[in-house]
Design an enzyme around this catalytic site. Sequence first.
Site, PDB file in Angstrom:
ATOM      1  N   GLY A 126       0.667  -1.041  -0.134  1.00 10.94           N
ATOM      2  CA  GLY A 126      -0.043  -0.050   0.014  1.00 10.94           C
ATOM      3  C   GLY A 126       0.925   1.156  -0.032  1.00 10.94           C
ATOM      4  N   ILE A 127       0.231   2.383   0.743  1.00 15.52           N
ATOM      5  CA  ILE A 127       1.077   3.485   0.757  1.00 15.52           C
ATOM      6  C   ILE A 127       2.522   3.431   1.274  1.00 15.52           C
ATOM      7  CG2 ILE A 127       1.105   5.701   2.222  1.00 15.52           C
ATOM      8  CD1 ILE A 127      -1.945   5.686   2.139  1.00 15.52           C
TER       9      ILE A 127
ATOM     10  N   ALA B  66       2.493   2.112   9.508  1.00 11.83           N
ATOM     11  CA  ALA B  66       1.430   0.841   9.664  1.00 11.83           C
ATOM     12  C   ALA B  66       0.086   1.055  10.324  1.00 11.83           C
ATOM     13  CB  ALA B  66       2.521  -0.292  10.565  1.00 11.83           C
TER      14      ALA B  66
ATOM     15  N   ASP C 208     -13.657  -0.879  11.130  1.00  8.58           N
ATOM     16  CA  ASP C 208     -14.861   0.052  11.134  1.00  8.58           C
ATOM     17  C   ASP C 208     -16.091  -0.766  11.612  1.00  8.58           C
ATOM     18  OD1 ASP C 208     -12.734   1.388   9.846  1.00  8.58           O
ATOM     19  OD2 ASP C 208     -13.876   1.368   7.852  1.00  8.58           O
TER      20      ASP C 208
ATOM     21  N   GLN D  84     -14.823  10.319  11.084  1.00  5.83           N
ATOM     22  CA  GLN D  84     -15.516   9.552   9.907  1.00  5.83           C
ATOM     23  C   GLN D  84     -16.555   8.581  10.538  1.00  5.83           C
ATOM     24  OE1 GLN D  84     -15.637   9.418   6.527  1.00  5.83           O
ATOM     25  NE2 GLN D  84     -17.009   7.588   6.778  1.00  5.83           N
TER      26      GLN D  84
ATOM     27  N   TYR E  46     -10.570   4.322  14.628  1.00  9.54           N
ATOM     28  CA  TYR E  46      -9.619   4.833  13.656  1.00  9.54           C
ATOM     29  C   TYR E  46      -9.321   6.485  13.702  1.00  9.54           C
ATOM     30  CZ  TYR E  46      -7.160   5.120   9.180  1.00  9.54           C
ATOM     31  OH  TYR E  46      -6.425   5.225   8.262  1.00  9.54           O
TER      32      TYR E  46
HETATM   33  N1  CAA Z   1     -22.776   8.918   6.887  1.00  8.90           N
HETATM   34  C1  CAA Z   1     -24.193   8.372   7.443  1.00  8.90           C
HETATM   35  N2  CAA Z   1     -24.737   7.328   7.660  1.00  8.90           N
HETATM   36  C2  CAA Z   1     -24.089   6.464   7.057  1.00  8.90           C
HETATM   37  C3  CAA Z   1     -22.959   6.484   6.503  1.00  8.90           C
HETATM   38  C4  CAA Z   1     -22.335   7.539   6.411  1.00  8.90           C
HETATM   39  N3  CAA Z   1     -20.853   7.723   5.998  1.00  8.90           N
HETATM   40  N4  CAA Z   1     -22.445   5.288   6.232  1.00  8.90           N
HETATM   41  C5  CAA Z   1     -23.278   4.358   6.532  1.00  8.90           C
HETATM   42  N5  CAA Z   1     -24.210   5.070   6.933  1.00  8.90           N
HETATM   43  C6  CAA Z   1     -25.575   4.425   7.639  1.00  8.90           C
HETATM   44  C7  CAA Z   1     -26.085   3.618   6.376  1.00  8.90           C
HETATM   45  O1  CAA Z   1     -26.950   4.225   5.269  1.00  8.90           O
HETATM   46  C8  CAA Z   1     -27.234   2.668   7.298  1.00  8.90           C
HETATM   47  O2  CAA Z   1     -28.101   3.277   7.633  1.00  8.90           O
HETATM   48  P1  CAA Z   1     -29.642   2.335   7.609  1.00  8.90           P
HETATM   49  O3  CAA Z   1     -29.432   1.588   8.870  1.00  8.90           O
HETATM   50  O4  CAA Z   1     -30.817   3.614   8.156  1.00  8.90           O
HETATM   51  O5  CAA Z   1     -29.926   2.112   6.262  1.00  8.90           O
HETATM   52  C9  CAA Z   1     -26.028   2.517   8.707  1.00  8.90           C
HETATM   53  O6  CAA Z   1     -25.306   3.584   8.594  1.00  8.90           O
HETATM   54  C10 CAA Z   1     -25.330   1.386   8.614  1.00  8.90           C
HETATM   55  O7  CAA Z   1     -25.821   0.377   9.171  1.00  8.90           O
HETATM   56  P2  CAA Z   1     -25.267  -0.919   8.842  1.00  8.90           P
HETATM   57  O8  CAA Z   1     -25.976  -1.878   9.992  1.00  8.90           O
HETATM   58  O9  CAA Z   1     -25.536  -1.461   7.385  1.00  8.90           O
HETATM   59  O10 CAA Z   1     -23.781  -1.033   9.321  1.00  8.90           O
HETATM   60  P3  CAA Z   1     -22.876  -2.039   9.101  1.00  8.90           P
HETATM   61  O11 CAA Z   1     -22.768  -2.664  10.709  1.00  8.90           O
HETATM   62  O12 CAA Z   1     -23.101  -3.134   8.222  1.00  8.90           O
HETATM   63  O13 CAA Z   1     -21.483  -1.374   8.940  1.00  8.90           O
HETATM   64  C11 CAA Z   1     -19.984  -0.130   7.574  1.00  8.90           C
HETATM   65  C12 CAA Z   1     -21.255  -0.874   7.541  1.00  8.90           C
HETATM   66  C13 CAA Z   1     -18.772  -0.671   8.350  1.00  8.90           C
HETATM   67  C14 CAA Z   1     -20.448   1.253   8.148  1.00  8.90           C
HETATM   68  C15 CAA Z   1     -19.529   0.128   5.960  1.00  8.90           C
HETATM   69  O14 CAA Z   1     -20.750   0.959   5.605  1.00  8.90           O
HETATM   70  C16 CAA Z   1     -18.211   0.897   5.992  1.00  8.90           C
HETATM   71  O15 CAA Z   1     -17.166   0.252   5.770  1.00  8.90           O
HETATM   72  N6  CAA Z   1     -18.283   2.004   5.629  1.00  8.90           N
HETATM   73  C17 CAA Z   1     -17.269   3.031   5.191  1.00  8.90           C
HETATM   74  C18 CAA Z   1     -16.503   3.699   6.472  1.00  8.90           C
HETATM   75  C19 CAA Z   1     -15.302   4.303   6.029  1.00  8.90           C
HETATM   76  O16 CAA Z   1     -15.433   5.166   5.083  1.00  8.90           O
HETATM   77  N7  CAA Z   1     -14.112   3.835   6.345  1.00  8.90           N
HETATM   78  C20 CAA Z   1     -12.672   4.452   5.843  1.00  8.90           C
HETATM   79  C21 CAA Z   1     -12.062   3.226   5.357  1.00  8.90           C
HETATM   80  S1  CAA Z   1     -10.689   3.930   4.346  1.00  8.90           S
HETATM   81  C22 CAA Z   1      -9.534   4.488   5.607  1.00  8.90           C
HETATM   82  O17 CAA Z   1      -9.773   4.362   6.641  1.00  8.90           O
HETATM   83  C23 CAA Z   1      -8.185   5.113   5.018  1.00  8.90           C
HETATM   84  C24 CAA Z   1      -8.131   6.483   5.340  1.00  8.90           C
HETATM   85  O18 CAA Z   1      -7.503   6.786   6.186  1.00  8.90           O
HETATM   86  C25 CAA Z   1      -8.937   7.303   4.488  1.00  8.90           C
END
Ligand code: CAA
Length: 240
Positions: free
Chosen positions: A13-14, A83, A88, A141, A147
């Site tokens: 990765g990075i 690292a 999430d 986030q 995180y």
């Molecule tokens: N803002 C607002 N609401 C959100 C949202 C957001 N960004 N993302 C999800 N939701 C909502 C969904 O719409 C859903 O709502 P409803 O229940 O009303 O439909 C709810 O939150 C999600 O509920 P779930 O029960 O489905 O959630 P889950 O337990 O399955 O978890 C998750 C899903 C883990 C949140 C998944 O959506 C995910 O991975 N999201 C991404 C999070 C993210 O951006 N991580 C960054 C990773 S990259 C990184 O970290 C590198 C870096 O430094 C940039």
Amino acid sequence: MGRVALVTGGSRGIGAAISVALKAAGHTVAASYAGNDEAAAKFTAETGIKTYKWDVADYEASKAGIAQVEADLGPVEIVVANAGITRDAPFHKMTPEQWKAVIDTNLTGVFNTIHPVWPGMRERKFGRIVVISSINGQKGQFAQVNYAATKAGDLGIVKSLAQEGARAGITANAVCPGYIGTDMVMAVPEKVREGIIAQIPAGRLGEPEEIARCVAFLVADDAGFINGSTISANGAQFFV
Ligand code: CAA
């Protein structure tokens, strides 16, 4: 001047892009990794960069690993604490185990990486430290209470170290990547990822090399007055 550089999480990765960029800048690079032997072996075969296996969450293992790097290559003068992991989950579903795993690796791991090299840097009156934070440490986030806490904590670490190291010729800076096209971001569900990209004015994910460019700049010998700063590289997604 070529120096000895350690990049944690430096074989994928990075981190891999940083290792390659520092080698290209004339440094001798050691890349640590936690578990993926196959990726590390492939990385070494492709780049000629030595890899070392230890868990940054473990202080004694970090100390022993760094001692081995120094025995092989010489005193570490550049450290890139890169690292990191994600676990999430929305806060109401986040478990204490998910909280602890991320704190141990992303925050305590930074302490464990820098603390063993700090006395030598002070003695030699030179050091370059870069911590890879994140846009999500700046803005928070959804689903990343753990995180985001660590990545915000990283900024506190470098701002404090910058003050402690300034008179000893040591700089400590942070880079805050936005969303970069790595395994970590690709692990986000595709629909969610599409939504993220839609929020990036650049209209795309960043490249690991675009983060490595920032690190190479910060660790240069003539970057001594850049200390305690944060470089954001996020395609204009967020401004501090
Ligand atoms: N803002 C607002 N609401 C959100 C949202 C957001 N960004 N993302 C999800 N939701 C909502 C969904 O719409 C859903 O709502 P409803 O229940 O009303 O439909 C709810 O939150 C999600 O509920 P779930 O029960 O489905 O959630 P889950 O337990 O399955 O978890 C998750 C899903 C883990 C949140 C998944 O959506 C995910 O991975 N999201 C991404 C999070 C993210 O951006 N991580 C960054 C990773 S990259 C990184 O970290 C590198 C870096 O430094 C940039």
